[in-house]
Motif scaffolding. Structure first.
Motif: not given
Length: 239
Positions: A9, A53, A220-222, A225
Motif C-alpha cells: 500500500e 492501520r 487520513k486514509e488509515d 477506515k
C-alpha cells in the motif's frame, strides 16, 4: 504479513510502528487461544489491514487504547476478529491532532439518583459542568441505571483552563447500543461503563472538537477506515 501489506500500500511501517503492530498481533493470538477456537474457524482476511492501520496511527494495545473483539459471523459461520478503539485511543488522537492545547480529559457516567448540574458561562458561551454527586447505592455498571454521560476536554486558552464539554443523554447512549452489530451485545454487557464512556468521547470529538482536528494527510486514509464503528447517526446502521 502486516509489513508486506504496508509496503504494497506504499505505507511502510517505521520501527516504532512495527512495535505497535507486534503488540496487536500478540493480542489477537492471545484472544483466539484463550477462546479455545481453532484458527481454521477464524476469518482473518482483514485483520492484517486493521493491524497496519492502527500501528500507523500510533495506537497501543498495551496502553488500553485498543481491544480485540471476536464474534460469530452468521454469514460465513466463522469467528470474525475486529480491532476497536477504546475511549483512551480516541482521546490520544484528539491530543495529537487537535489545534487547541488539550491538557487533560475528565468524564463520567450519570446514573439514577445522581445530582448533576451545569451552568452557562455567558462570556464564552460554553455550558460548564459545575457539580456531579454520585449515587453509590446502585450498580453503576448496569445500563438500566445509566441516564447519561459527559466528557470534558480541559483546554488551555489565554493562560487559563477552559472546559469544552459534551453531555450525552440516555437516548444517545441507546442509539450507540442499538448500533452495536450483534443482538447479544457482549461488550456492552461485559463493560457497560467503558462503552458509555467511549460514546461520550466519540461525541466530544464529533460534535465539539472536530473543527479543530487536522489529521495528517498521509494518515487520513488509515484513520478514516477506523471511524466506522461509532456511526450511530445512521438510521440504517442502528436498525
Amino acid at each position: 504479513q502486516v509489513e508486506q501489506f504496508a509496503s504494497i500500500e506504499n505505507t511502510p511501517l517505521t520501527k516504532k510502528e512495527m512495535t505497535y503492530a507486534s503488540d496487536i498481533v500478540m493480542a489477537v493470538i492471545k484472544k483466539v487461544e484463550e477462546s479455545k477456537v481453532s484458527w481454521n474457524d477464524v476469518d482473518v482476511k482483514d485483520v492484517v489491514g486493521q493491524i497496519k492501520r492502527y500501528a500507523r496511527l500510533g495506537l497501543s494495545i498495551s496502553e488500553n487504547e485498543l481491544y480485540v473483539d471476536m464474534r460469530n459471523n452468521g454469514k460465513t459461520g466463522k469467528k470474525e476478529i475486529n480491532i476497536k478503539k477504546q475511549y483512551q485511543g480516541i482521546e490520544k488522537e484528539l491530543i495529537k491532532w487537535c489545534s487547541k492545547k488539550i491538557v487533560r480529559f475528565y468524564g463520567d457516567i450519570i446514573c439514577t439518583g445522581d445530582t448533576f448540574e451545569t451552568e452557562i458561562d455567558f462570556k464564552s458561551g460554553i455550558e460548564n459542568v459545575v457539580k456531579h454527586k454520585k449515587n453509590l447505592d446502585i450498580d453503576r455498571n448496569k445500563l438500566d441505571n445509566i441516564t447519561g454521560a459527559y466528557k470534558i476536554a480541559y483546554i488551555e486558552e489565554n493562560g487559563k483552563l477552559v472546559q469544552y464539554p459534551v453531555i450525552v443523554d440516555r437516548n444517545r447512549i441507546m442509539r450507540a447500543y442499538n448500533a452495536s452489530p450483534t443482538n447479544e451485545k457482549p461488550i456492552w454487557k461485559a463493560d457497560t461503563q467503558r462503552m458509555v464512556s467511549k460514546t461520550a468521547s466519540w461525541c466530544l470529538y464529533n460534535y465539539v472538537l472536530k473543527p479543530f482536528v487536522n489529521i495528517p494527510i498521509e494518515l487520513k486514509e488509515d484513520w478514516a477506515k477506523t471511524q466506522d464503528e461509532m456511526n450511530f447517526d445512521s438510521i440504517a446502521e442502528a436498525e
